[in-house]
Enzyme design. Structure first.
Site, PDB file in Angstrom:
ATOM      1  CB  CYS A   1      29.132 147.684  86.177  1.00 18.89           C
ATOM      2  SG  CYS A   1      29.158 146.416  84.915  1.00 18.89           S
TER       3      CYS A   1
ATOM      4  N   GLY B   1      23.252 146.754  88.686  1.00 23.77           N
ATOM      5  CA  GLY B   1      23.551 145.457  88.099  1.00 23.77           C
ATOM      6  C   GLY B   1      23.235 144.321  89.039  1.00 23.77           C
TER       7      GLY B   1
ATOM      8  CG  ASN C   1      29.857 151.828  84.890  1.00 26.24           C
ATOM      9  OD1 ASN C   1      29.226 151.170  84.065  1.00 26.24           O
ATOM     10  ND2 ASN C   1      29.424 152.990  85.335  1.00 26.24           N
ATOM     11  N   GLY C   2      31.543 150.508  82.041  1.00 27.36           N
ATOM     12  CA  GLY C   2      31.625 151.171  80.746  1.00 27.36           C
ATOM     13  C   GLY C   2      31.731 150.203  79.599  1.00 27.36           C
TER      14      GLY C   2
ATOM     15  CE1 TYR D   1      15.086 152.335  84.291  1.00 32.63           C
ATOM     16  CE2 TYR D   1      17.260 151.730  83.521  1.00 32.63           C
ATOM     17  CZ  TYR D   1      16.059 151.378  84.077  1.00 32.63           C
ATOM     18  OH  TYR D   1      15.816 150.079  84.414  1.00 32.63           O
TER      19      TYR D   1
HETATM   20  P1  AMP Z   1      11.839 148.377  76.544  1.00 33.02           P
HETATM   21  O1  AMP Z   1      10.878 147.418  77.124  1.00 33.02           O
HETATM   22  O2  AMP Z   1      12.939 147.689  75.784  1.00 33.02           O
HETATM   23  O3  AMP Z   1      11.206 149.476  75.751  1.00 33.02           O
HETATM   24  O4  AMP Z   1      12.611 149.064  77.736  1.00 33.02           O
HETATM   25  C1  AMP Z   1      12.132 150.213  78.321  1.00 33.02           C
HETATM   26  C2  AMP Z   1      12.106 150.065  79.806  1.00 33.02           C
HETATM   27  O5  AMP Z   1      13.395 149.658  80.293  1.00 33.02           O
HETATM   28  C3  AMP Z   1      11.762 151.363  80.451  1.00 33.02           C
HETATM   29  O6  AMP Z   1      10.680 151.087  81.316  1.00 33.02           O
HETATM   30  C4  AMP Z   1      12.987 151.791  81.228  1.00 33.02           C
HETATM   31  O7  AMP Z   1      12.643 152.054  82.567  1.00 33.02           O
HETATM   32  C5  AMP Z   1      13.937 150.640  81.160  1.00 33.02           C
HETATM   33  N1  AMP Z   1      15.226 151.039  80.541  1.00 33.02           N
HETATM   34  C6  AMP Z   1      15.461 152.014  79.694  1.00 33.02           C
HETATM   35  N2  AMP Z   1      16.750 152.035  79.295  1.00 33.02           N
HETATM   36  C7  AMP Z   1      17.345 151.049  79.937  1.00 33.02           C
HETATM   37  C8  AMP Z   1      18.676 150.563  79.961  1.00 33.02           C
HETATM   38  N3  AMP Z   1      19.631 151.073  79.253  1.00 33.02           N
HETATM   39  N4  AMP Z   1      18.918 149.521  80.735  1.00 33.02           N
HETATM   40  C9  AMP Z   1      17.963 148.969  81.470  1.00 33.02           C
HETATM   41  N5  AMP Z   1      16.695 149.369  81.484  1.00 33.02           N
HETATM   42  C10 AMP Z   1      16.378 150.397  80.730  1.00 33.02           C
END
Ligand code: AMP
Length: 478
Positions: free
Chosen positions: A2, A28, A100-101, A255
């Protein structure tokens, strides 16, 4: 995950709160809320993003010179209104809180609150646990003569009882604003100020980029286990209430955070540049010679450009992004995620056709995004595709609020060869965890999603419990 912001001001605070919260929207989009205080709490929250939830009429009701704002990110359901923040309670004093957490020992805390304090929680949200634990500690004090030490003591008790990763901001009615984080300082929280004609305004926020817009200057990050309280006379009180080993989340740099944020004195963009540089070693070791390097917009830009510089290969923006569609990862189910991912990016065929393309993304979690992207590049006629992840293989669920799926969904638990054949790529290159740790050899980060070393004591004990809870119901963290 968040985004949070809290401000204590000398004039109406709603303008800065809304503006600041908008700069945290990337953290978020499933719900958002603001609470201000003037005689009473004035609260408005709803599902969706800030522009959907806050109409002019609602904003006009948010009176006062102190307030909190929250944007929430939810996966696997749990994105219903009852989980939207802030929450407030009336006794003692009136306390409103945002966080947030993610909390690990939520079952034990819930039981303790009921058995020892007769508090029946209304939601399954972690915030209620922190809020009531803190309120129960505060209630033990002499409420007629509540001192700053009493407040810090209550924070310390809360930090000892609430296990997990959290950054929280609290308003105590007619007393002031308080921010604190967990003993390992896993989640980000910055403290800032602005000098105005009527005096100093203080603020707390998840990211410093939010202060850039508000023209606040950063005073400091909250140290692990630190609490900062600003009373109604605008006096700042700080104390490390209960600290452990520092373990700031490395994934914020990879990220989550915006590239223009400075976290613990590091500009996020610079860290991504440094990580892109060390990726070059892996690409060279694999003997790959791409014609072009393409980023997955937007978070992979700095990894891709610095990798391209280091390899002496052309970087090109080969995927056009529709900026008006939300982050696909934060959709609650796989089908929505897939549809959104498709709508979001379109390959620029003439840049890719007949080329050996190295596609750089920040990370691979379930592999859904990567597989879709590879399909797009194939349809655009790429001759060979090398998929490059700026993060090492994600092999362990994040229990601290980044929300990286349950273990069985993590594609990084498979061998590289198996992932290559699932993704149908010519090569898959991951950042090496050793290289990453070498880059930060003098610092203490949380790398748990990569190496399974969880900084909070007893984390492993709670993992199975949390995983099964997540499978059967909605996510309760933030
Ligand atoms: P996935 O499709 O599940 O492999 O998610 C990977 C993609 O989601 C990557 O393109 C990242 O930019 C993004 N991503 C990675 N970790 C997170 C996270 N914890 N929360 C939201 N998006 C994420």
């Amino acid at each position: 995950m968040c985004g949070i912001i809290g401000i204590i001001n000398h004039e109406e605070v709603i303008g800065d709160l809304l503006f600041g919260l908008s700069a945290l929207q990337h953290r978020g989009q499933s719900s958002c809320g603001i609470v201000t205080f003037e005689k009473l709490f004035h609260l408005h929250k709803g599902l969706g993003n800030i522009s959907q939830v806050f109409t002019q009429q609602e904003v006009a009701k948010l009176k006062g010179n102190i307030g909190l704002g929250h944007v929430r990110y939810a996966t696997q359901g749990g994105d219903d209104l009852i989980n939207a923040q802030p929450y407030s309670i009336n006794y003692p004093f009136g306390i409103a809180m945002i966080h947030n957490g993610n909390i690990l020992n939520f079952k034990e805390l819930r039981d303790t609150l009921y058995k020892e304090h007769h508090i029946l929680l209304e939601t399954s949200n972690d915030l209620e646990l922190i809020l009531y634990t803190f309120a129960s500690e505060l209630r033990k004090k002499d409420l007629m003569n509540l001192s700053v030490d009493d407040i810090f003591d209550s924070v310390s008790e809360t930090q000892q009882k609430v296990l997990g990763a959290y950054a929280a901001i609290t308003m105590i009615a007619n007393r002031g604003i308080l921010a604190f984080n967990d003993p390992n300082g896993i989640r980000p929280l910055v403290f800032g100020k602005k000098e105005t004609a009527s005096g100093t305004t203080y603020a707390f926020a998840s990211e410093s980029s939010c202060f850039d817009y508000l023209e606040y200057e950063v005073i400091s990050n909250l140290a692990p286990g630190e609490a900062i309280f600003i009373d109604t006379n605008n006096t700042v009180h700080r104390k490390i209430c209960h600290s452990g080993k520092p373990a700031f989340c490395i994934f914020e740099y990879i990220y989550f955070a915006r590239e223009d944020s400075i976290m613990h004195d590091k500009l996020v963009a610079n860290e991504r540049i440094a990580m892109g540089k060390i990726l070059a070693k892996r690409v060279k070791a694999a003997g790959l010679k791409p014609d072009v390097i393409v980023d997955v917009p937007s978070s992979a830009y700095f990894f891709a450009t610095s990798l391209a510089d280091e390899l002496g290969v052309q970087y090109i923006r080969g995927l056009a992004k529709n900026n008006h569609i939300g982050r696909s990862f934060i959709m609650s189910n796989q089908k929505d995620r897939e549809t959104t991912a498709k709508l979001k990016l379109n390959p620029i065929t003439s840049f890719l056709k007949g080329k050996k393309v190295a596609l750089v993304d920040d990370s691979i979690v379930r592999g859904t995004t990567s597989k879709n992207l590879i399909g797009l590049l194939k349809r655009a006629g790429a001759k060979e595709i090398y998929f490059i992840s700026a993060a090492p293989p994600i092999q362990h669920p994040c229990m601290y609020g980044i929300d990286m799926a349950i273990s069985s969904e993590l594609i990084g638990r498979n061998t590289v060869a198996d992932i290559e054949s699932y993704l149908e790529v010519d090569a898959l290159i991951y950042q090496s965890i050793d290289d990453l740790k070498e880059l930060y050899k003098n610092e203490h980060f949380c790398y748990a999603c990569f190496d399974g070393v969880y900084p909070v004591a007893n984390s492993k004990k709670y993992i199975d419990e949390i995983e099964s809870e997540r499978i059967s119901s909605s996510k309760n963290g933030c």
